[in-house]
Write a protein that holds these residues in place. Sequence first.
Motif, PDB file in Angstrom:
ATOM      1  N   MET A  53      21.552   5.258 -57.848  1.00  0.00           N
ATOM      2  CA  MET A  53      21.166   4.599 -59.086  1.00  0.00           C
ATOM      3  C   MET A  53      21.427   5.538 -60.259  1.00  0.00           C
ATOM      4  O   MET A  53      21.310   6.742 -60.124  1.00  0.00           O
ATOM      5  CB  MET A  53      19.677   4.229 -59.066  1.00  0.00           C
ATOM      6  CG  MET A  53      19.362   2.965 -58.311  1.00  0.00           C
ATOM      7  SD  MET A  53      17.666   2.384 -58.551  1.00  0.00           S
ATOM      8  CE  MET A  53      16.788   3.455 -57.444  1.00  0.00           C
ATOM      9  N   THR A  54      21.714   4.952 -61.405  1.00  0.00           N
ATOM     10  CA  THR A  54      21.923   5.746 -62.600  1.00  0.00           C
ATOM     11  C   THR A  54      20.574   6.183 -63.164  1.00  0.00           C
ATOM     12  O   THR A  54      19.524   5.676 -62.754  1.00  0.00           O
ATOM     13  CB  THR A  54      22.670   4.929 -63.673  1.00  0.00           C
ATOM     14  OG1 THR A  54      21.834   3.848 -64.086  1.00  0.00           O
ATOM     15  CG2 THR A  54      23.998   4.410 -63.154  1.00  0.00           C
ATOM     16  N   GLU A  55      20.610   7.098 -64.111  1.00  0.00           N
ATOM     17  CA  GLU A  55      19.373   7.587 -64.736  1.00  0.00           C
ATOM     18  C   GLU A  55      18.549   6.453 -65.360  1.00  0.00           C
ATOM     19  O   GLU A  55      17.340   6.370 -65.116  1.00  0.00           O
ATOM     20  CB  GLU A  55      19.724   8.645 -65.794  1.00  0.00           C
ATOM     21  CG  GLU A  55      18.525   9.358 -66.359  1.00  0.00           C
ATOM     22  CD  GLU A  55      17.906  10.336 -65.366  1.00  0.00           C
ATOM     23  OE1 GLU A  55      16.697  10.566 -65.459  1.00  0.00           O
ATOM     24  OE2 GLU A  55      18.641  10.863 -64.523  1.00  0.00           O
ATOM     25  N   PRO A  56      19.157   5.533 -66.160  1.00  0.00           N
ATOM     26  CA  PRO A  56      18.367   4.420 -66.691  1.00  0.00           C
ATOM     27  C   PRO A  56      17.800   3.511 -65.599  1.00  0.00           C
ATOM     28  O   PRO A  56      16.689   3.019 -65.715  1.00  0.00           O
ATOM     29  CB  PRO A  56      19.352   3.657 -67.578  1.00  0.00           C
ATOM     30  CG  PRO A  56      20.393   4.655 -67.948  1.00  0.00           C
ATOM     31  CD  PRO A  56      20.494   5.570 -66.760  1.00  0.00           C
TER      32      PRO A  56
ATOM     33  N   ASN B 146      16.958   4.475 -62.568  1.00  0.00           N
ATOM     34  CA  ASN B 146      15.829   5.210 -61.983  1.00  0.00           C
ATOM     35  C   ASN B 146      14.600   5.111 -62.864  1.00  0.00           C
ATOM     36  O   ASN B 146      13.489   4.937 -62.369  1.00  0.00           O
ATOM     37  CB  ASN B 146      16.199   6.678 -61.758  1.00  0.00           C
ATOM     38  CG  ASN B 146      16.960   6.894 -60.475  1.00  0.00           C
ATOM     39  OD1 ASN B 146      16.782   6.174 -59.507  1.00  0.00           O
ATOM     40  ND2 ASN B 146      17.825   7.889 -60.474  1.00  0.00           N
ATOM     41  N   ALA B 147      14.798   5.239 -64.178  1.00  0.00           N
ATOM     42  CA  ALA B 147      13.668   5.146 -65.105  1.00  0.00           C
ATOM     43  C   ALA B 147      13.045   3.757 -65.049  1.00  0.00           C
ATOM     44  O   ALA B 147      11.819   3.618 -65.030  1.00  0.00           O
ATOM     45  CB  ALA B 147      14.123   5.482 -66.527  1.00  0.00           C
ATOM     46  N   ALA B 148      13.883   2.727 -65.007  1.00  0.00           N
ATOM     47  CA  ALA B 148      13.364   1.360 -64.914  1.00  0.00           C
ATOM     48  C   ALA B 148      12.644   1.149 -63.589  1.00  0.00           C
ATOM     49  O   ALA B 148      11.581   0.528 -63.549  1.00  0.00           O
ATOM     50  CB  ALA B 148      14.501   0.347 -65.087  1.00  0.00           C
ATOM     51  N   ALA B 149      13.211   1.666 -62.498  1.00  0.00           N
ATOM     52  CA  ALA B 149      12.563   1.540 -61.181  1.00  0.00           C
ATOM     53  C   ALA B 149      11.219   2.264 -61.176  1.00  0.00           C
ATOM     54  O   ALA B 149      10.243   1.753 -60.628  1.00  0.00           O
ATOM     55  CB  ALA B 149      13.477   2.073 -60.085  1.00  0.00           C
ATOM     56  N   ASP B 150      11.166   3.444 -61.787  1.00  0.00           N
ATOM     57  CA  ASP B 150       9.900   4.183 -61.879  1.00  0.00           C
ATOM     58  C   ASP B 150       8.859   3.374 -62.650  1.00  0.00           C
ATOM     59  O   ASP B 150       7.690   3.320 -62.263  1.00  0.00           O
ATOM     60  CB  ASP B 150      10.096   5.530 -62.574  1.00  0.00           C
ATOM     61  CG  ASP B 150      10.872   6.532 -61.735  1.00  0.00           C
ATOM     62  OD1 ASP B 150      11.029   6.307 -60.512  1.00  0.00           O
ATOM     63  OD2 ASP B 150      11.330   7.543 -62.317  1.00  0.00           O
ATOM     64  N   LEU B 151       9.282   2.746 -63.727  1.00  0.00           N
ATOM     65  CA  LEU B 151       8.395   1.917 -64.535  1.00  0.00           C
ATOM     66  C   LEU B 151       7.863   0.748 -63.715  1.00  0.00           C
ATOM     67  O   LEU B 151       6.662   0.475 -63.701  1.00  0.00           O
ATOM     68  CB  LEU B 151       9.150   1.411 -65.768  1.00  0.00           C
ATOM     69  CG  LEU B 151       8.385   0.565 -66.762  1.00  0.00           C
ATOM     70  CD1 LEU B 151       7.341   1.413 -67.492  1.00  0.00           C
ATOM     71  CD2 LEU B 151       9.351  -0.047 -67.757  1.00  0.00           C
ATOM     72  N   VAL B 152       8.753   0.073 -62.994  1.00  0.00           N
ATOM     73  CA  VAL B 152       8.357  -1.072 -62.174  1.00  0.00           C
ATOM     74  C   VAL B 152       7.395  -0.640 -61.074  1.00  0.00           C
ATOM     75  O   VAL B 152       6.348  -1.258 -60.873  1.00  0.00           O
ATOM     76  CB  VAL B 152       9.601  -1.765 -61.563  1.00  0.00           C
ATOM     77  CG1 VAL B 152       9.208  -2.754 -60.475  1.00  0.00           C
ATOM     78  CG2 VAL B 152      10.404  -2.458 -62.652  1.00  0.00           C
ATOM     79  N   VAL B 153       7.728   0.435 -60.366  1.00  0.00           N
ATOM     80  CA  VAL B 153       6.877   0.893 -59.261  1.00  0.00           C
ATOM     81  C   VAL B 153       5.507   1.327 -59.784  1.00  0.00           C
ATOM     82  O   VAL B 153       4.478   0.997 -59.190  1.00  0.00           O
ATOM     83  CB  VAL B 153       7.574   2.014 -58.453  1.00  0.00           C
ATOM     84  CG1 VAL B 153       6.606   2.671 -57.472  1.00  0.00           C
ATOM     85  CG2 VAL B 153       8.780   1.444 -57.711  1.00  0.00           C
ATOM     86  N   GLY B 154       5.476   2.049 -60.891  1.00  0.00           N
ATOM     87  CA  GLY B 154       4.193   2.479 -61.459  1.00  0.00           C
ATOM     88  C   GLY B 154       3.317   1.308 -61.866  1.00  0.00           C
ATOM     89  O   GLY B 154       2.107   1.284 -61.583  1.00  0.00           O
ATOM     90  N   ALA B 155       3.923   0.326 -62.513  1.00  0.00           N
ATOM     91  CA  ALA B 155       3.155  -0.849 -62.939  1.00  0.00           C
ATOM     92  C   ALA B 155       2.724  -1.691 -61.744  1.00  0.00           C
ATOM     93  O   ALA B 155       1.592  -2.192 -61.710  1.00  0.00           O
ATOM     94  CB  ALA B 155       3.985  -1.677 -63.917  1.00  0.00           C
ATOM     95  N   ALA B 156       3.598  -1.844 -60.761  1.00  0.00           N
ATOM     96  CA  ALA B 156       3.236  -2.601 -59.562  1.00  0.00           C
ATOM     97  C   ALA B 156       2.107  -1.904 -58.800  1.00  0.00           C
ATOM     98  O   ALA B 156       1.198  -2.554 -58.285  1.00  0.00           O
ATOM     99  CB  ALA B 156       4.458  -2.795 -58.659  1.00  0.00           C
ATOM    100  N   HIS B 157       2.159  -0.571 -58.753  1.00  0.00           N
ATOM    101  CA  HIS B 157       1.092   0.189 -58.083  1.00  0.00           C
ATOM    102  C   HIS B 157      -0.245  -0.068 -58.770  1.00  0.00           C
ATOM    103  O   HIS B 157      -1.268  -0.286 -58.101  1.00  0.00           O
ATOM    104  CB  HIS B 157       1.421   1.685 -58.087  1.00  0.00           C
ATOM    105  CG  HIS B 157       0.480   2.497 -57.268  1.00  0.00           C
ATOM    106  ND1 HIS B 157      -0.674   3.046 -57.799  1.00  0.00           N
ATOM    107  CD2 HIS B 157       0.506   2.844 -55.958  1.00  0.00           C
ATOM    108  CE1 HIS B 157      -1.316   3.694 -56.851  1.00  0.00           C
ATOM    109  NE2 HIS B 157      -0.627   3.586 -55.729  1.00  0.00           N
ATOM    110  N   ALA B 158      -0.254  -0.052 -60.103  1.00  0.00           N
ATOM    111  CA  ALA B 158      -1.493  -0.322 -60.841  1.00  0.00           C
ATOM    112  C   ALA B 158      -2.007  -1.725 -60.539  1.00  0.00           C
ATOM    113  O   ALA B 158      -3.217  -1.933 -60.384  1.00  0.00           O
ATOM    114  CB  ALA B 158      -1.258  -0.151 -62.340  1.00  0.00           C
TER     115      ALA B 158
END
Length: 154
Positions: free
Chosen positions: A1-4, A6-18
Amino acid sequence: MTEPQNAAADLVVGAAHAAVRRIAPEELPVFDEVAADWRRQLSKGRVSWSVPQGGVGFGIDVTLVTELALQVVAAAVGEVLVIGAATVRAGLLRRRRRRELPAPPDAPPGLDPEQARRLREACHRHAVALGLDAGRAELLADAAVGAMVDPPDA
């Protein structure tokens, strides 16, 4: 995955975890494994989970709410933030060419109130469409947007 990506995936995973922490805390032990599988599928360009065939409730497979949360947040982020940011960026770049304005920033810090409102609506709509009842869809949307507005490590 590209840097953007990865950043979007991190955002999705963090929000889904919450969201999972709030609406299905019993799934937290399997969350990381499910999220890692989601990331693997995403890196291959396909996420292949199906729509639940009924309401999400008691007695359903333990990973269902986690999978649903990842799907909902990813769809909402794609709809509101990624597509919206691309549209705004394209408009700014067109204006910049015409008037030599400074380049737009790579990513705005946090969400503005309008983005948060639109993201919450999109999360709720996608959650209901995937079979979550309205009350749990609201909890999922609130938790996901809350995690993006006020991230835990901020």
